[in-house]
Design a protein around this motif. Sequence first.
Motif, PDB file in Angstrom:
ATOM      1  N   LEU A  61       0.894  -1.172  -0.182  1.00 21.87           N
ATOM      2  CA  LEU A  61       0.112   0.033   0.143  1.00 21.87           C
ATOM      3  C   LEU A  61       0.840   1.262  -0.056  1.00 21.87           C
ATOM      4  CD1 LEU A  61      -1.592   0.624   3.609  1.00 21.87           C
ATOM      5  CD2 LEU A  61       0.122  -1.153   3.118  1.00 21.87           C
ATOM      6  N   ASN A  62       0.470   2.256  -0.762  1.00 23.31           N
ATOM      7  CA  ASN A  62       1.443   3.473  -0.875  1.00 23.31           C
ATOM      8  C   ASN A  62       2.616   3.347  -1.183  1.00 23.31           C
ATOM      9  OD1 ASN A  62      -1.214   4.742  -0.174  1.00 23.31           O
ATOM     10  ND2 ASN A  62      -0.884   3.978   2.050  1.00 23.31           N
ATOM     11  N   GLN A  97       4.498   0.945  -0.160  1.00 19.56           N
ATOM     12  CA  GLN A  97       5.126   0.401   1.092  1.00 19.56           C
ATOM     13  C   GLN A  97       4.806  -1.011   0.901  1.00 19.56           C
ATOM     14  OE1 GLN A  97       6.758   2.554   3.661  1.00 19.56           O
ATOM     15  NE2 GLN A  97       6.444   3.972   1.781  1.00 19.56           N
ATOM     16  N   GLU A 141       7.897  -1.370   5.371  1.00 18.99           N
ATOM     17  CA  GLU A 141       8.936  -0.353   4.755  1.00 18.99           C
ATOM     18  C   GLU A 141       8.777  -0.371   3.302  1.00 18.99           C
ATOM     19  OE1 GLU A 141      12.346  -3.074   5.658  1.00 18.99           O
ATOM     20  OE2 GLU A 141      11.752  -4.707   4.227  1.00 18.99           O
ATOM     21  N   PRO A 142       9.450   0.546   2.737  1.00 14.62           N
ATOM     22  CA  PRO A 142       9.103   0.846   1.185  1.00 14.62           C
ATOM     23  C   PRO A 142       9.217  -0.333   0.401  1.00 14.62           C
ATOM     24  CG  PRO A 142      10.450   2.752   2.239  1.00 14.62           C
ATOM     25  CD  PRO A 142      10.449   1.553   3.279  1.00 14.62           C
TER      26      PRO A 142
END
Lengths: 120, 120
Positions: A26-27, A29, A98-99
């Motif tokens: 999500l987003n 991440q 985390e990304p």
Amino acid sequence: MPEPISLREKLSRFDDHWNPRVIAELNGQHVKLAKFQGEFVWHDHADEDELFMVLRGSFRMEFRDRAVDVREGEILVVPRGVEHRPVADEEVHVLLFEPAATRHTGDVVDARTVTEYQWI
Amino acid sequence: MPEPISLREKLSRFDDHWNPRVIAELNGQHVKLAKFQGEFVWHDHADEDELFMVLRGSFRMEFRDRAVDVREGEILVVPRGVEHRPVADEEVHVLLFEPAATRHTGDVVDARTVTEYQWI
């Protein structure tokens, strides 16, 4: 359409250590699950903050100048650029945020480095 | 320096419903805790995906065409643009992960809308 994801069911799908699996995105991440046991490699992430949430057990996060215990029901955020090494005397189940681009060994490449994360 | 954060201890600091508190920030994302009970407002987030993790209890996430139950130990990701409404028959404790800019009522403003999230 959105479906609930059971952390317990996902954790039952793998047994190896230091090999995070992706369970959601999500987003930009990733949400990952991992099992830790033993000592990991010293590393940092130049551009990414990393969140650890302990789902079962506990582990010790070592920094260059100290260490903290992270227990079941606790989270720890390691800011970008801070060298760290997780150490687990016994197996611990951990959720990571985390990304999506994060490599778990940071700038270090060793035998455990995963370059393509597996979705489960 | 990084310190472990106890979810249980943070949850003990507030009792009101539908009023998320921020407990951590990383990579422009907030980690929040909230207690839900009753029906929330229908809303969506045009630009933000939203993650719900149930720490205690369960709730129902309603979509316009169906609903899913989200239970303790489960996560649900609601993609951007998808209208949703959480409903909890009994109190439920939830962890949220979403961009720091996210307003919990999305494009809708009602009496419960929080514009400045409180850190605990």
